[in-house]
Design an enzyme around this catalytic site. Structure first.
Site, PDB file in Angstrom:
ATOM      1  N   PRO A   1      42.812  43.096  56.519  1.00 31.88           N
ATOM      2  CA  PRO A   1      44.319  43.705  56.442  1.00 31.88           C
ATOM      3  C   PRO A   1      44.968  44.030  55.270  1.00 31.88           C
ATOM      4  CG  PRO A   1      43.852  41.200  56.499  1.00 31.88           C
ATOM      5  CD  PRO A   1      42.471  41.799  56.741  1.00 31.88           C
ATOM      6  N   ASN A   2      45.682  45.052  55.330  1.00 33.48           N
ATOM      7  CA  ASN A   2      46.560  45.694  54.486  1.00 33.48           C
ATOM      8  C   ASN A   2      45.659  46.598  53.363  1.00 33.48           C
ATOM      9  OD1 ASN A   2      49.085  44.702  55.356  1.00 33.48           O
ATOM     10  ND2 ASN A   2      48.100  42.743  54.625  1.00 33.48           N
TER      11      ASN A   2
ATOM     12  N   ARG B   1      49.745  50.587  47.627  1.00 32.17           N
ATOM     13  CA  ARG B   1      50.362  49.026  47.980  1.00 32.17           C
ATOM     14  C   ARG B   1      50.364  48.357  46.592  1.00 32.17           C
ATOM     15  NH1 ARG B   1      46.020  44.194  50.168  1.00 32.17           N
ATOM     16  NH2 ARG B   1      47.584  42.670  50.059  1.00 32.17           N
TER      17      ARG B   1
ATOM     18  N   TYR C   1      46.858  46.244  42.588  1.00 31.22           N
ATOM     19  CA  TYR C   1      45.502  46.857  43.425  1.00 31.22           C
ATOM     20  C   TYR C   1      44.940  48.006  42.897  1.00 31.22           C
ATOM     21  CZ  TYR C   1      46.365  42.908  46.434  1.00 31.22           C
ATOM     22  OH  TYR C   1      46.787  41.590  46.981  1.00 31.22           O
TER      23      TYR C   1
ATOM     24  N   ASN D   1      35.531  42.773  51.852  1.00 30.47           N
ATOM     25  CA  ASN D   1      36.842  42.505  51.221  1.00 30.47           C
ATOM     26  C   ASN D   1      37.874  41.951  52.426  1.00 30.47           C
ATOM     27  OD1 ASN D   1      39.261  42.029  50.132  1.00 30.47           O
ATOM     28  ND2 ASN D   1      39.480  43.874  48.865  1.00 30.47           N
TER      29      ASN D   1
ATOM     30  N   ALA E   1      43.708  39.069  52.989  1.00 35.62           N
ATOM     31  CA  ALA E   1      44.383  37.665  53.122  1.00 35.62           C
ATOM     32  C   ALA E   1      43.225  36.730  53.926  1.00 35.62           C
ATOM     33  CB  ALA E   1      45.975  37.895  53.644  1.00 35.62           C
TER      34      ALA E   1
ATOM     35  N   GLU F   1      31.158  39.265  48.682  1.00 38.46           N
ATOM     36  CA  GLU F   1      32.407  39.120  48.882  1.00 38.46           C
ATOM     37  C   GLU F   1      32.936  39.901  47.628  1.00 38.46           C
ATOM     38  OE1 GLU F   1      33.850  35.158  48.542  1.00 38.46           O
ATOM     39  OE2 GLU F   1      36.012  35.682  48.556  1.00 38.46           O
TER      40      GLU F   1
ATOM     41  N   HIS G   1      36.844  41.584  45.874  1.00 41.79           N
ATOM     42  CA  HIS G   1      38.298  41.505  45.895  1.00 41.79           C
ATOM     43  C   HIS G   1      38.594  42.514  44.597  1.00 41.79           C
ATOM     44  CE1 HIS G   1      38.482  38.245  48.657  1.00 41.79           C
ATOM     45  NE2 HIS G   1      37.590  37.604  47.828  1.00 41.79           N
TER      46      HIS G   1
ATOM     47  N   ARG H   1      45.608  34.700  40.160  1.00 43.73           N
ATOM     48  CA  ARG H   1      46.730  34.613  40.873  1.00 43.73           C
ATOM     49  C   ARG H   1      47.301  33.391  41.608  1.00 43.73           C
ATOM     50  NH1 ARG H   1      46.083  39.673  44.925  1.00 43.73           N
ATOM     51  NH2 ARG H   1      48.270  39.266  45.000  1.00 43.73           N
TER      52      ARG H   1
END
Ligand code: DHK
Length: 149
Positions: free
Chosen positions: A10-11, A18, A23, A74, A77, A98, A100, A107
């Site tokens: 998502p996103n 964004r 990012y 990725n 969320a 994985e 990111h 964060r």
């Protein structure tokens, strides 16, 4: 030639616009093109898929079984919430790296937990779009040598 699925959650379709301070300015299309071209240079035939929907991501993971040799994921969320995605990866028994864009450990606390990590070969975070290239290299090492050591 190995086959790998680049799977974005998502996103991540909004990459480039964004929160660029978090990012970066690289779009998802650029990330996917980078993965396809890097994959071909290291002997991996790359396919790409993005969805904002948990079920569609799970379906893509199920469809990868028997078709792909590995997954670069990725999960956005869903990384921090989705036992269903974790179970899907465990169920298909494909090596998964994985990724990111951001350093999730630097964060908010809720981003420090990853269900995805529990079923990952390894995690790469904080290197922006380059992380996907690093993940493909890690997957290639894993597929060719049976480990990343
Ligand atoms: C992307 C997201 O959408 C966030 O929800 C994660 C990840 C971090 C990334 O850095 O690529 O927390």
């Amino acid at each position: 030639m190995h086959k790998a699925l680049i799977l974005n959650g998502p996103n991540l379709n909004l990459l480039g616009t964004r929160q660029p301070e978090v990012y970066g300015s690289t779009t998802l299309e650029m990330v996917e093109n980078l993965c396809v071209s890097h994959g071909s240079s290291i002997g991996i035939d790359v396919s790409c898929f993005q969805s904002n929907h948990e079920g569609a991501l799970i379906d893509a993971i199920h469809a990868a079984k028997g078709d792909q040799d590995g997954i670069v994921l990725n999960a956005g969320a869903y990384t921090h919430t989705s036992i269903a995605l974790m179970d899907a990866i465990a169920s298909v028994e494909l090596p998964m790296i994985e990724v990111h864009m951001s350093n999730i450990h630097a964060r908010e606390d809720f981003r420090h937990v990853s269900y995805i990590s529990k079923v990952a070969v390894g995690q790469i975070c904080g290197f922006g779009a380059r992380g996907y290239v690093m993940a493909l290299d890690g997957l290639a090492a894993h597929l060719n040598c049976g480990s990343t050591a």
